[in-house]
Write a protein that holds these residues in place. Structure first.
Motif, short mmCIF file in Angstrom:
data_model
loop_
_atom_site.label_atom_id
_atom_site.label_comp_id
_atom_site.label_asym_id
_atom_site.label_seq_id
_atom_site.Cartn_x
_atom_site.Cartn_y
_atom_site.Cartn_z
N GLN A 42 -6.38 -1.04 6.15
CA GLN A 42 -5.92 0.14 7.06
C GLN A 42 -6.07 1.52 6.72
O GLN A 42 -6.50 2.36 7.64
N CYS A 43 -5.72 2.16 5.59
CA CYS A 43 -5.82 3.30 5.26
C CYS A 43 -6.85 3.75 4.16
O CYS A 43 -7.12 4.85 3.65
N GLY A 87 -0.17 4.03 0.58
CA GLY A 87 -0.84 4.95 1.63
C GLY A 87 -0.10 4.81 3.03
O GLY A 87 0.35 5.78 3.62
N CYS A 88 0.06 3.54 3.38
CA CYS A 88 0.54 3.14 4.79
C CYS A 88 1.46 2.17 4.81
O CYS A 88 1.99 1.60 5.96
N HIS A 146 -6.94 3.39 0.79
CA HIS A 146 -6.18 3.38 -0.39
C HIS A 146 -6.73 2.44 -1.13
O HIS A 146 -6.97 1.61 -1.00
N CYS A 188 1.05 -1.17 -0.08
CA CYS A 188 -0.11 -0.03 -0.14
C CYS A 188 0.85 1.06 0.07
O CYS A 188 1.72 1.67 0.93
N CYS A 247 -7.35 -0.84 0.57
CA CYS A 247 -6.54 -0.97 1.93
C CYS A 247 -7.32 -1.18 3.08
O CYS A 247 -7.96 0.09 3.53
ZN LIG Z 1 -2.93 1.54 3.26
#
Ligand SMILES: [Zn+2]
Ligand SMILES: [Zn+2]
Lengths: 282, 306, 282, 306
Positions: free
Chosen positions: A50-51, A31-32, A53, A29, A48
């Motif tokens: 988590q973030c 993003g993270c 994305h 990712c 994603c």
């Molecule tokens: Zn991410």
């Protein structure tokens, strides 16, 4: 190098390189920094966890994400690009085309067909950035125009999902002519009474943004999608100014009045279904 | 060879529509005669240079030579007046027409003011206003195309460059009046086609019309902007190739050596081209004219099959 | 107090007070302080020879400045305002109307008729700010609408010269309805194939700017004319910010794309003649 | 009394257009019954207060109660998305309609965001985009009017407030689809009428529709904004007077005490008013509907003769 067809825009390098699809780091990712296996991302529609994305999605995966299972019937899949100019740069255009077809399993950069979304009939035109940077040549223009005609004939809306670096320069001026060609097709679609729902995904730039992708009765975008006529690199070089952090992104375009809504991928199918019901003939 | 095909098809048709068709036949034959041989890479590059020549006549140079009275229309009625795109009302012989054209600057000051003929979205919105005026009053629309491209700037993107170009094309696809687009210099990419969706597209002999600049293409595909000549030879932006590919309807001759050698003569030739095109369109029902316009663009492109 | 009809805007006080017309200082130039006799100013179309300040012009003088001598035939001069609400503030509306008629010799704030400019036939609708601040009530709306119909019937353009403080509040909601009334009349004028040429003079504000004055096929303004929907005082009070020096002036409006041209008074007649030739039926 | 005149004229007509006319007759009789006596100055002022009541339902409160599915459309496709004017697609029973409405804010934060329902030119341009969409797809247009007025700011003027209001009215005068305007709170001046040029204009019982605010009028004519009550009594912005003057077509009842006492009931009444109006318009040829719309506005005003 399958992204070499794009002309109007250089996609920002902080985004995952489409040409490396299939390699391990395509699922890292940006993003993270989290790493995922293909199956993990497939479960979250390649967003994603988590973030949030939004990873790129192939045309075939996009169709699967959006339509009622088993409802998609592909149209015009036999069309292939010709090489009207005998174009040859460092390599022949025909070679790039053959390579892109092998890499993606697609005949060109758009997949079209009939489908249903929550039981609402529609036509779909979904681009794939992996096929020569989602560049628009004669085949993309033709398939989009036929999708307009197919939607008009069936009296249903056309749902377009764009992902494109712009016009395909290997087809020269004929690539540019796909802009008015798709625009004219939309005029006829509208006169038939059908709607165009346009979804912009990362990236939608150049000639596609400057033609059919901008002409939706409703225009949606995925979060973080770059949508600009000229790419960030060209703009930075031309103007020699620092670009805003959100230059050309969906969020900026929404603020400036160019989008009806930014729709996270998980909400795209129900949102399109709602719009199909609103535009459907009672 | 699309043109040859079209010619032989027309030649075989009965003259159902009367003299108009024979006029078209004659024009096609005349155009075909110009295409005896394919332009060489050198000839293509010469057109690139002439299209960009610093003394080449610009839109307003033609306006003052082609139109009797002229009144410039300013402003997009929203935010700005874009000097890179001029609009106005002019008398073409006895008839009023609406003019839309890119305008480059002659000296440094005017070049800066005109942004080198690179329009903002506001310019295309001004153009759409002029198109609406043309349609409301039944005035034919004449556009002149001469731009490196739409301006690639931060504000231009924020104000919706892509959407403005798309909507300007849609507006032209919708017009009821006769429309003539004239490529008079650089026909650069989306910024050019935004105002070039017309019943008849004319190209001056040494103008160019292209999907990207030679330098831009070279930078991407050859990774070296200096390979612009090679790029131009590869994507063929010259008038002869555009005619051959069915993208334009006619080539307008220039004075020996190029339009800049004799602006008056170039203007006279351009005016004649516009009048001939208008005459061909005259008498067509507006709905039929629009249908044909859209069908023309609908057919553009070359396809293969798996 | 004949300016008391205006509602949407308070005209800037640096401008000569219209209510004092006829008094000596009305001919003192607010631009450069020069003093003139009436005859002097009449010779220059009431433009200051020193600084080019444009003094106000009555409707009758404006007609004389623009049309071919002897060509003007007034229409609908018999129309007078009624008092539908029985409006009474510090004084009755009927009294204000009577006073304005005496002061200006006009039946209401607009003079309409047929005319020729450089031999081109047209219809004219010329406002007079001296009649209750050029405010638009039922009569102004009606006369403008009839002028549209007269122009349409004759197949000639309508030339409008505006000077107005806005809608006439003494006629309440009926004054507001003159906005859509004149707008609808222009739609019909346009469908008949005739053009509207709109000239904005100082000041053109409020309801007149928000209706017919903005809808010209071509919109011209005199130099220095204030043209704003809300007046400078209202804007300053609402926003509590310092206004730009050229707030709402023709020069600012031209820059922002709302005007086709700023035309000095001396060029107005030939400019209109050129436009009449361009819009005339060949 | 315009209404009484119209009623007696309708009563005397043969029912040439069938049941639609008898529906209109019934509506007029019903409306007339509401006008037994002229509202007093106190009643007018009460409407001013109720129209501005902080708990009065706003456009989006009605949207969620009247429409089934709703999708908000954002942006003017040029520069901005104005939150003071909302646009969207909604299902009214089984039919899709386009909604355009001013939107005030409920709390301080939202009020600021929505600019107290005072739109910029960008808001009216968004509205025009929604109108074009309605026309393209044949969706009826429903507008809800609730604004103190168009925003009087520097940027608003620079972006063309006057022209935007004028063009929005022109756009409504041009529509082929049925159009219903509902004044649901403050119908303030040009900012209100910009989106109120409709086949049928409805006013809620306690809404107001006026050329200027009572305070603005008092400040100018009484030279004291505190004389707002006197001003309101003089220019009569209440629904009964607007109906009497032929400016609106019908009054929609509110729950006892005002719409804010029972938003659900107010929405049900408003929905019924809209459906009735749409039914009256149904079956009219689009060109005839537009003709009648323009004729209605053309006739507004009261004249005398020298
Ligand atoms: Zn991410
Ligand atoms: Zn002076």
């Amino acid at each position: 190098m399958s992204g070499q067809g794009r002309v109007d825009v250089e996609v920002e390098s902080k985004r995952p390189d489409e040409s490396s699809r299939g390699k391990a780091h395509a699922n890292t990712c940006p993003g993270c920094g989290s790493h995922y296996r293909d199956e993990e991302l497939a479960q979250t529609l390649r967003v994603c966890p988590q973030c949030a994305h939004h990873f790129p999605v192939t045309a075939r995966d996009r169709v699967d994400q959006l339509v009622d299972p088993g409802s998609f019937v592909e149209e015009d899949s036999e069309l292939r690009s010709a090489d009207p100019l005998g174009f040859f740069d460092l390599r022949p255009y025909t070679e790039r085309l053959a390579e892109a077809e092998v890499a993606t399993g697609l005949g060109d950069a758009v997949v079209c067909g009939a489908a249903a979304i929550e039981d609402e009939g529609c036509r779909l035109a979904v681009m794939d950035f992996a096929f020569m940077g989602g560049s628009m040549g004669s085949v993309v223009g033709e398939k989009f125009a036929r999708a307009c005609e197919s939607a008009a004939a069936a009296g249903v809306p056309l749902v377009s999902v764009a992902a494109s670096g712009g016009a395909r320069m290997q087809e020269g001026i004929l690539a540019l002519m796909q802009l008015p060609k798709t625009v004219c097709a939309i005029e006829e679609l509208h006169e038939s009474g059908s709607a165009l729902l346009s979804v912009l995904t990362h990236p939608t730039t150049g000639g596609v943004l400057a033609s059919y992708a901008s002409l939706g009765d409703v225009v949606l975008a995925e979060p973080g999608a770059l949508m600009s006529f000229a790419g960030p690199r060209v703009v930075a070089q031309t103007t020699r100014e620092k670009l805003p952090d959100d230059f050309g992104l969906a969020e900026s375009n929404y603020r400036f009045g160019h989008l009806d809504a930014i729709v996270p991928r998980g909400e795209l199918r129900p949102t399109l279904a709602r719009l199909l019901r609103l535009f459907g003939k009672a | 060879m699309r043109l040859r095909e079209r010619l032989s098809k027309l030649g075989g048709m009965k003259l159902l529509r009367g003299t108009k068709l024979s006029g078209e036949l004659e024009r096609l034959q005349d155009q075909l005669d110009r295409l005896r041989s394919e332009p060489t890479a050198e000839e293509i590059w010469r057109s690139v240079e002439l299209a960009r020549h610093q003394d080449r006549p610009y839109t307003l140079d033609y306006v003052e030579r082609i139109f009797g009275e002229f009144f410039e229309l300013h402003g997009d009625r929203g935010r700005a007046d874009d000097p890179a795109l001029v609009t106005g009302l002019g008398k073409l012989d006895d008839n009023t027409v609406v003019l839309v054209g890119h305008q480059k600057g002659r000296d440094l000051k005017e070049r800066t003011k005109r942004n080198f003929g690179m329009a903002y979205p506001e310019g295309y919105r001004k153009a759409m206003r002029a198109m609406a005026l043309a349609d409301r009053h039944g005035f034919p629309l004449i556009t002149m195309i001469d731009t490196p491209g739409a301006y690639p700037g931060v504000a231009a993107e924020q104000h919706g460059q892509g959407g403005a170009i798309a909507r300007s094309q849609a507006a032209m696809a919708r017009l009821s009046v006769p429309t003539i687009a004239c490529v008079i210099g650089e026909g650069g990419s989306g910024g050019a086609v935004a105002v070039a969706v017309a019943d008849r597209v004319l190209m001056q002999e040494h103008s160019i019309y292209s999907v990207i600049s030679p330098e831009g293409c070279a930078a991407i595909l050859w990774r070296d902007a200096a390979e612009a000549r090679k790029a131009a030879a590869a994507f063929k932006p010259d008038a002869a190739h555009c005619l051959e590919l069915g993208v334009i309807d006619a080539i307008v001759a220039e004075p020996e050596g190029g339009a800049h050698m004799d602006a008056d003569a170039a203007a006279a030739l351009l005016k004649q081209g516009i009048l001939t095109a208008l005459e061909e369109l005259d008498g067509l029902d507006p709905a039929e004219r629009r249908r044909q316009r859209r069908a023309k663009y609908r057919a553009m492109g070359v396809l293969a099959s798996a």
